[in-house]
Design an enzyme around this catalytic site. Structure first.
Site, PDB file in Angstrom:
ATOM      1  N   ASP A  62       0.874  -1.171   0.000  1.00 48.08           N
ATOM      2  CA  ASP A  62       0.000   0.000   0.000  1.00 48.08           C
ATOM      3  C   ASP A  62       0.909   1.218   0.000  1.00 48.08           C
ATOM      4  O   ASP A  62       1.531   1.538   1.020  1.00 48.08           O
ATOM      5  CB  ASP A  62      -0.902  -0.016   1.234  1.00 48.08           C
ATOM      6  CG  ASP A  62      -1.860   1.166   1.288  1.00 48.08           C
ATOM      7  OD1 ASP A  62      -1.690   2.111   0.487  1.00 48.08           O
ATOM      8  OD2 ASP A  62      -2.768   1.158   2.145  1.00 48.08           O
ATOM      9  N   TYR A 162      -8.689  15.260  -7.537  1.00 47.17           N
ATOM     10  CA  TYR A 162      -7.815  14.480  -8.421  1.00 47.17           C
ATOM     11  C   TYR A 162      -6.958  15.379  -9.314  1.00 47.17           C
ATOM     12  O   TYR A 162      -5.729  15.181  -9.384  1.00 47.17           O
ATOM     13  CB  TYR A 162      -8.661  13.522  -9.265  1.00 47.17           C
ATOM     14  CG  TYR A 162      -7.882  12.690 -10.251  1.00 47.17           C
ATOM     15  CD1 TYR A 162      -7.234  11.532  -9.839  1.00 47.17           C
ATOM     16  CD2 TYR A 162      -7.806  13.050 -11.592  1.00 47.17           C
ATOM     17  CE1 TYR A 162      -6.517  10.752 -10.741  1.00 47.17           C
ATOM     18  CE2 TYR A 162      -7.095  12.284 -12.503  1.00 47.17           C
ATOM     19  CZ  TYR A 162      -6.454  11.140 -12.076  1.00 47.17           C
ATOM     20  OH  TYR A 162      -5.743  10.379 -12.982  1.00 47.17           O
ATOM     21  N   LYS A 166      -2.763  15.734  -9.548  1.00 44.68           N
ATOM     22  CA  LYS A 166      -2.014  15.540 -10.780  1.00 44.68           C
ATOM     23  C   LYS A 166      -1.247  16.801 -11.193  1.00 44.68           C
ATOM     24  O   LYS A 166      -0.161  16.703 -11.782  1.00 44.68           O
ATOM     25  CB  LYS A 166      -2.942  15.076 -11.899  1.00 44.68           C
ATOM     26  CG  LYS A 166      -3.477  13.664 -11.690  1.00 44.68           C
ATOM     27  CD  LYS A 166      -2.355  12.644 -11.587  1.00 44.68           C
ATOM     28  CE  LYS A 166      -2.849  11.214 -11.516  1.00 44.68           C
ATOM     29  NZ  LYS A 166      -1.748  10.231 -11.457  1.00 44.68           N
TER      30      LYS A 166
END
Length: 246
Positions: A62, A162, A166
């Site tokens: 993980d 998100y 990025k």
């Protein structure tokens, strides 16, 4: 790809999508692939399909947990000497809204997971990889799987944080290349920014825009890795023909 034959590559998020397609491509080119994912059994299934002279080995990890990352890199050094290539592919997207202004607010855990997996895990993996390459005096290659959402802000609000994660990948790649240049390192770093790709993250997408296949993105990564040592493709954007940004 001849210079990488027999070398070791770590691919995060290797159980599906781009990570799985790339792991298979690399193994078929003769590389030793260490695939990391929480669902390691899927990587074991993928390993059975290798037809080239390389191999795929799964390790459960993980990457939102720094201690697990550290343990993996220690294991790779003990087993193979260390990685010559790192592909930071693992990503997380859960649609929803940043705030509770609407009726689909993300949980705090989902927001934290987005930042932990998309950015923090990438940075931690990269630090370990470059440290290993430095110790062995090897000029390796770091590939960061970014997104076109790391270069513009989608109009679709359900993408929430998100794109922020990025955009941070874009900035991190630039900063890392600057640092490597400052210290005259020959290690290469590339940011690969695809448009929509048919992966588990976009299974719920109902639009009519063309979507890339994971194998098409994998082929582009192979191209970047195939460049000579004196050439660094620092940013590559991949979009489907006639694609339309959201």
């Amino acid at each position: 790809m001849e210079r990488w034959f027999g070398k070791t590559v770590i691919v995060t998020g290797a159980s599906s999508g781009i990570g799985a397609a790339l792991s298979l491509r690399l193994a078929n080119h003769g590389l030793k692939v260490v695939g990391l994912a929480r669902r390691a059994h899927l990587i074991d299934d993928l390993a059975l399909t290798v037809t080239g002279k390389g191999s795929i080995i799964s390790r459960q990890c993980d990457i939102s947990k720094p201690k697990e990352i550290e343990a993996i890199f220690q294991w790779v050094e003990q087993k193979f000497g260390g990685p010559e290539i790192l592909v930071n592919n693992a990503g997380f997207l859960k649609t929803g809204n940043i705030t509770d202004l609407g009726n689909n607010a993300l949980s705090e855990d989902a927001i934290i997971s987005t930042l932990d997996i998309n950015l923090k895990g990438m940075i931690m993996c990269t630090r370990h990889a470059i440290s290993s390459m430095k110790k062995r005096h090897f000029n390796g290659h770091i590939i960061n799987i970014n997104s076109i959402a790391g270069h513009y802000m989608p109009f679709e609000p359900s993408f929430n944080v998100y794109p922020s994660s990025k955009h941070a990948v874009t900035a991190f790649t630039l900063a890392l290349n600057n640092e490597l240049a400052e210290f005259k390192s020959q290690i290469k770093v590339a940011s690969i920014s695809p448009g929509l790709v048919h992966t588990e993250m976009v299974n719920d997408y109902k639009g009519d825009c063309p979507i890339l296949k994971p194998e098409e993105v994998a082929d582009a990564i192979i191209y970047v890795l195939s460049t000579p040592p004196n050439v660094n493709i620092s940013e590559l954007v991949i979009e489907p023909t006639s694609g339309r940004r959201l």
